[in-house]
Scaffold this motif. Structure first.
Motif, PDB file in Angstrom:
ATOM      1  N   LEU A  68       0.845  -1.197   0.000  1.00  0.00           N
ATOM      2  CA  LEU A  68       0.000   0.000   0.000  1.00  0.00           C
ATOM      3  C   LEU A  68       0.880   1.246   0.000  1.00  0.00           C
ATOM      4  CD1 LEU A  68      -2.605  -1.242   2.627  1.00  0.00           C
ATOM      5  CD2 LEU A  68      -2.931  -1.069   0.144  1.00  0.00           C
ATOM      6  N   PRO A  69       0.544   2.266  -0.771  1.00  0.00           N
ATOM      7  CA  PRO A  69       1.446   3.403  -0.961  1.00  0.00           C
ATOM      8  C   PRO A  69       1.707   4.216   0.296  1.00  0.00           C
ATOM      9  CG  PRO A  69      -0.717   3.838  -1.930  1.00  0.00           C
ATOM     10  CD  PRO A  69      -0.692   2.386  -1.575  1.00  0.00           C
ATOM     11  N   TYR A  70       0.816   4.177   1.264  1.00  0.00           N
ATOM     12  CA  TYR A  70       0.989   4.993   2.458  1.00  0.00           C
ATOM     13  C   TYR A  70       1.661   4.238   3.614  1.00  0.00           C
ATOM     14  CZ  TYR A  70      -3.323   2.481   3.562  1.00  0.00           C
ATOM     15  OH  TYR A  70      -4.266   1.499   3.764  1.00  0.00           O
ATOM     16  N   VAL A  71       2.022   2.978   3.410  1.00  0.00           N
ATOM     17  CA  VAL A  71       2.622   2.176   4.475  1.00  0.00           C
ATOM     18  C   VAL A  71       4.140   2.346   4.483  1.00  0.00           C
ATOM     19  CG1 VAL A  71       3.044  -0.172   5.311  1.00  0.00           C
ATOM     20  CG2 VAL A  71       0.750   0.496   4.545  1.00  0.00           C
ATOM     21  N   CYS A  72       4.696   2.743   5.637  1.00  0.00           N
ATOM     22  CA  CYS A  72       6.151   2.857   5.810  1.00  0.00           C
ATOM     23  C   CYS A  72       6.758   1.541   6.261  1.00  0.00           C
ATOM     24  CB  CYS A  72       6.477   3.902   6.879  1.00  0.00           C
ATOM     25  SG  CYS A  72       6.093   5.588   6.446  1.00  0.00           S
ATOM     26  N   HIS A  73       6.041   0.843   7.119  1.00  0.00           N
ATOM     27  CA  HIS A  73       6.601  -0.354   7.732  1.00  0.00           C
ATOM     28  C   HIS A  73       5.455  -1.180   8.306  1.00  0.00           C
ATOM     29  CE1 HIS A  73       9.426  -2.875   9.960  1.00  0.00           C
ATOM     30  NE2 HIS A  73       8.674  -2.711  11.037  1.00  0.00           N
ATOM     31  N   VAL A  74       5.609  -2.498   8.215  1.00  0.00           N
ATOM     32  CA  VAL A  74       4.621  -3.387   8.817  1.00  0.00           C
ATOM     33  C   VAL A  74       5.308  -4.649   9.299  1.00  0.00           C
ATOM     34  CG1 VAL A  74       3.996  -4.422   6.595  1.00  0.00           C
ATOM     35  CG2 VAL A  74       2.393  -4.539   8.496  1.00  0.00           C
ATOM     36  N   GLU A  75       4.898  -5.127  10.439  1.00  0.00           N
ATOM     37  CA  GLU A  75       5.370  -6.400  10.970  1.00  0.00           C
ATOM     38  C   GLU A  75       4.166  -7.244  11.358  1.00  0.00           C
ATOM     39  OE1 GLU A  75       8.112  -6.015  14.189  1.00  0.00           O
ATOM     40  OE2 GLU A  75       9.349  -4.513  13.152  1.00  0.00           O
ATOM     41  N   VAL A  76       4.138  -8.474  10.884  1.00  0.00           N
ATOM     42  CA  VAL A  76       3.116  -9.438  11.301  1.00  0.00           C
ATOM     43  C   VAL A  76       3.844 -10.541  12.061  1.00  0.00           C
ATOM     44  CG1 VAL A  76       1.340 -11.064  10.556  1.00  0.00           C
ATOM     45  CG2 VAL A  76       1.627  -8.887   9.342  1.00  0.00           C
ATOM     46  N   ASN A  77       3.522 -10.690  13.330  1.00  0.00           N
ATOM     47  CA  ASN A  77       4.278 -11.574  14.205  1.00  0.00           C
ATOM     48  C   ASN A  77       3.721 -12.991  14.295  1.00  0.00           C
ATOM     49  OD1 ASN A  77       5.815  -9.307  14.795  1.00  0.00           O
ATOM     50  ND2 ASN A  77       4.639  -8.821  16.631  1.00  0.00           N
ATOM     51  N   LYS A  78       2.559 -13.222  13.693  1.00  0.00           N
ATOM     52  CA  LYS A  78       1.933 -14.543  13.766  1.00  0.00           C
ATOM     53  C   LYS A  78       1.817 -15.156  12.375  1.00  0.00           C
ATOM     54  CE  LYS A  78       1.191 -14.188  18.216  1.00  0.00           C
ATOM     55  NZ  LYS A  78       1.927 -15.014  19.203  1.00  0.00           N
ATOM     56  N   ALA A  79       1.618 -16.469  12.348  1.00  0.00           N
ATOM     57  CA  ALA A  79       1.523 -17.203  11.084  1.00  0.00           C
ATOM     58  C   ALA A  79       0.521 -18.335  11.249  1.00  0.00           C
ATOM     59  CB  ALA A  79       2.891 -17.760  10.696  1.00  0.00           C
ATOM     60  N   PRO A  80       0.037 -18.886  10.127  1.00  0.00           N
ATOM     61  CA  PRO A  80      -0.859 -20.039  10.221  1.00  0.00           C
ATOM     62  C   PRO A  80      -0.252 -21.140  11.090  1.00  0.00           C
ATOM     63  CG  PRO A  80      -0.847 -19.215   7.987  1.00  0.00           C
ATOM     64  CD  PRO A  80       0.220 -18.450   8.726  1.00  0.00           C
ATOM     65  N   GLY A  81      -1.078 -21.685  11.965  1.00  0.00           N
ATOM     66  CA  GLY A  81      -0.623 -22.699  12.904  1.00  0.00           C
ATOM     67  C   GLY A  81      -0.409 -22.174  14.305  1.00  0.00           C
ATOM     68  N   ASP A  82      -0.129 -20.860  14.428  1.00  0.00           N
ATOM     69  CA  ASP A  82      -0.001 -20.266  15.759  1.00  0.00           C
ATOM     70  C   ASP A  82      -1.363 -20.242  16.443  1.00  0.00           C
ATOM     71  OD1 ASP A  82       2.688 -19.840  15.427  1.00  0.00           O
ATOM     72  OD2 ASP A  82       2.457 -17.761  14.742  1.00  0.00           O
ATOM     73  N   VAL A  83      -1.346 -20.260  17.753  1.00  0.00           N
ATOM     74  CA  VAL A  83      -2.585 -20.255  18.527  1.00  0.00           C
ATOM     75  C   VAL A  83      -2.758 -18.896  19.197  1.00  0.00           C
ATOM     76  CG1 VAL A  83      -3.834 -21.292  20.455  1.00  0.00           C
ATOM     77  CG2 VAL A  83      -2.485 -22.743  18.914  1.00  0.00           C
ATOM     78  N   LEU A  84      -3.940 -18.293  19.026  1.00  0.00           N
ATOM     79  CA  LEU A  84      -4.232 -16.987  19.603  1.00  0.00           C
ATOM     80  C   LEU A  84      -4.998 -17.147  20.908  1.00  0.00           C
ATOM     81  CD1 LEU A  84      -5.341 -14.889  16.497  1.00  0.00           C
ATOM     82  CD2 LEU A  84      -3.065 -15.147  17.493  1.00  0.00           C
ATOM     83  N   PRO A  85      -4.485 -16.572  21.994  1.00  0.00           N
ATOM     84  CA  PRO A  85      -5.218 -16.573  23.258  1.00  0.00           C
ATOM     85  C   PRO A  85      -6.265 -15.467  23.253  1.00  0.00           C
ATOM     86  CG  PRO A  85      -3.178 -15.388  23.529  1.00  0.00           C
ATOM     87  CD  PRO A  85      -3.190 -15.893  22.100  1.00  0.00           C
ATOM     88  N   PRO A  86      -7.124 -15.385  24.259  1.00  0.00           N
ATOM     89  CA  PRO A  86      -8.046 -14.253  24.354  1.00  0.00           C
ATOM     90  C   PRO A  86      -7.291 -12.933  24.419  1.00  0.00           C
ATOM     91  CG  PRO A  86      -8.715 -16.009  25.831  1.00  0.00           C
ATOM     92  CD  PRO A  86      -7.355 -16.385  25.306  1.00  0.00           C
ATOM     93  N   VAL A  87      -7.912 -11.875  23.937  1.00  0.00           N
ATOM     94  CA  VAL A  87      -7.289 -10.555  23.928  1.00  0.00           C
ATOM     95  C   VAL A  87      -7.037 -10.090  25.366  1.00  0.00           C
ATOM     96  CG1 VAL A  87      -7.605  -8.138  23.309  1.00  0.00           C
ATOM     97  CG2 VAL A  87      -8.341  -9.940  21.738  1.00  0.00           C
TER      98      VAL A  87
END
Length: 404
Positions: free
Chosen positions: A349-368
């Motif tokens: 996206l043209p307005y994005v300077c930086h992005v990090e995604v720390n999770k991947a398929p297979g990871d388990v998400l706990p409650p927020v």
């Protein structure tokens, strides 16, 4: 003659904290000094090891930190003691006085850690603060709420972030909350809740002169947004009420005693346009803010604040023109991830300077939990105005999705 050194107190425990220490060590070395790191465990750094480690047992308190610092710094002559996290501000002040190092004293550090003393001192400086009291009894708190209306905020007098902080909206909720603090009530304070917008001001000073400053508006009041949506902030030009915030922050941090260093200060702008001081801390901002400044402005808060403190001629070279924003990536989903938006698709996206995604398929998400949520990552964006930056952040959160 012993080589001169800088003692860096580092209480970070998560992988995302390591780059802060890495930058700080690099700054000390670039200034031609030895770096002595004092932490609960050694941290793998990418740009060079420190000259000495002082490791203390987690939970050892100030005494453990100070003992480890003395032991590790024995071969050196300390010229600065710098705390990278709020938990270490008082320990750093004690060390300075013991070692005869200039900087924030124990007395001055109290104003940055004890929110009772902090608010009284801010009032003496002419700043408006939230109405507050001490929770001597539950009935006293109930009467405070009756006089000033719910919601009220109950929080530790020396808390960090929103840990053990409670927004209480009714007598019934007070009844449920009281058992959580009644045995430690003298460690808490009670404030009237301020309706309106919440801001952070980051100020870097040397000998009272501002080297860098920026004001950002949180995308929502933190306690109104707890566990409900992604938190972030958007910077504003230094005009009007935002200029007032910058000036007030400078007044507070220097009058409290921080003549050289970095501070993170918060304000509220209520529905009537009245500015209220929230709190201040003698350390750099955390969460998404360092990444926002680094990728949008070219300011590395850890590197530049440490380098500026230990090297009198150093001035940060970043460009703070323009508007920028950043926020956590967020999802209410729980369970094992089947599909998650990848960083490359958002980076395009043209307005994005930086992005990090720390999770991947297979990871388990706990409650927020809290404002960070499930630690999914963060994004930094730019725009022509604060309104456009806010719209770009909303667009990001529309595009980002997690399926479990």
């Amino acid at each position: 003659m012993k080589p001169e050194s800088v003692i860096l107190l580092f209480s970070g425990t998560k992988p995302r904290h390591a780059p802060l220490l890495d930058s700080a060590v690099r700054a000390v070395h670039d200034a031609g000094l030895a770096a002595v790191c004092v932490a609960p465990s050694k941290v793998a750094l990418t740009s060079g090891e420190p000259d000495a480690w002082g490791v203390y047992r987690p939970g050892a308190g100030h005494e453990g930190v100070i003992e480890a610092a003395h032991e590790a710094s024995g071969p050196f002559h300390a010229v600065r003691v710098i705390s990278l996290f709020e938990d270490d501000v008082r320990a750093a002040a004690i060390l300075r006085e013991q070692l005869g190092v200039e900087g924030l004293t124990v007395e001055e550090s109290i104003y940055f850690r004890d929110k009772n003393a902090m608010n009284v001192r801010a009032e003496e400086l002419g700043l408006r603060t939230a109405i507050w009291t001490l929770p001597h009894t539950k009935n006293h708190v109930r009467q405070f709420a009756a006089e000033h209306q719910y919601p009220i905020v109950i929080k530790p007098y020396d808390g960090v972030s929103c840990t053990n902080t409670y927004k209480v909206t009714s007598d019934e909720e007070l009844d449920r909350t009281w058992p959580l603090l009644q045995a430690q009530r003298h460690d808490y304070r009670v404030e009237a809740f301020i309706h309106g917008k919440q801001f952070h001001v980051d100020t870097m000073v040397r000998d009272g002169e501002v080297l860098f400053e920026s004001v950002g508006e949180y995308t929502a009041q933190i306690l109104e947004n707890w566990q409900d949506a992604p938190m972030g902030s958007v910077t504003h030009p230094a005009t009007g009420v935002h200029r007032e915030m910058l000036d007030a922050a400078r007044t507070v941090v220097t009058a409290f005693g921080l003549r050289t260093g970095i501070a993170h200060t918060e304000f509220y702008l209520d529905d009537e346009g009245t500015l209220t001081f929230g709190e201040t801390a003698a350390r750099m901002a955390g969460a998404w803010v360092p990444s926002m400044y680094r990728h949008a402005y070219g300011i590395d808060l850890a590197y530049d604040s440490v380098r500026a403190e230990v090297e009198p001629g150093y001035t940060p070279a970043g460009d703070i023109s323009g508007c920028t924003g950043a926020s956590y990536l967020w999802s209410s989903a729980t369970g094992r991830i089947d599909r998650i938006t990848d960083a490359d698709s958002l980076s395009a996206l043209p307005y994005v300077c930086h992005v990090e995604v720390n999770k991947a398929p297979g990871d388990v998400l706990p409650p927020v939990v809290g404002t960070r949520g499930q630690d999914l990552g963060h994004v930094v964006v730019t725009g022509k105005s604060p309104a456009e930056v806010s719209e770009n952040l909303r667009d990001i959160h529309t595009r980002f999705s997690v399926l479990t």
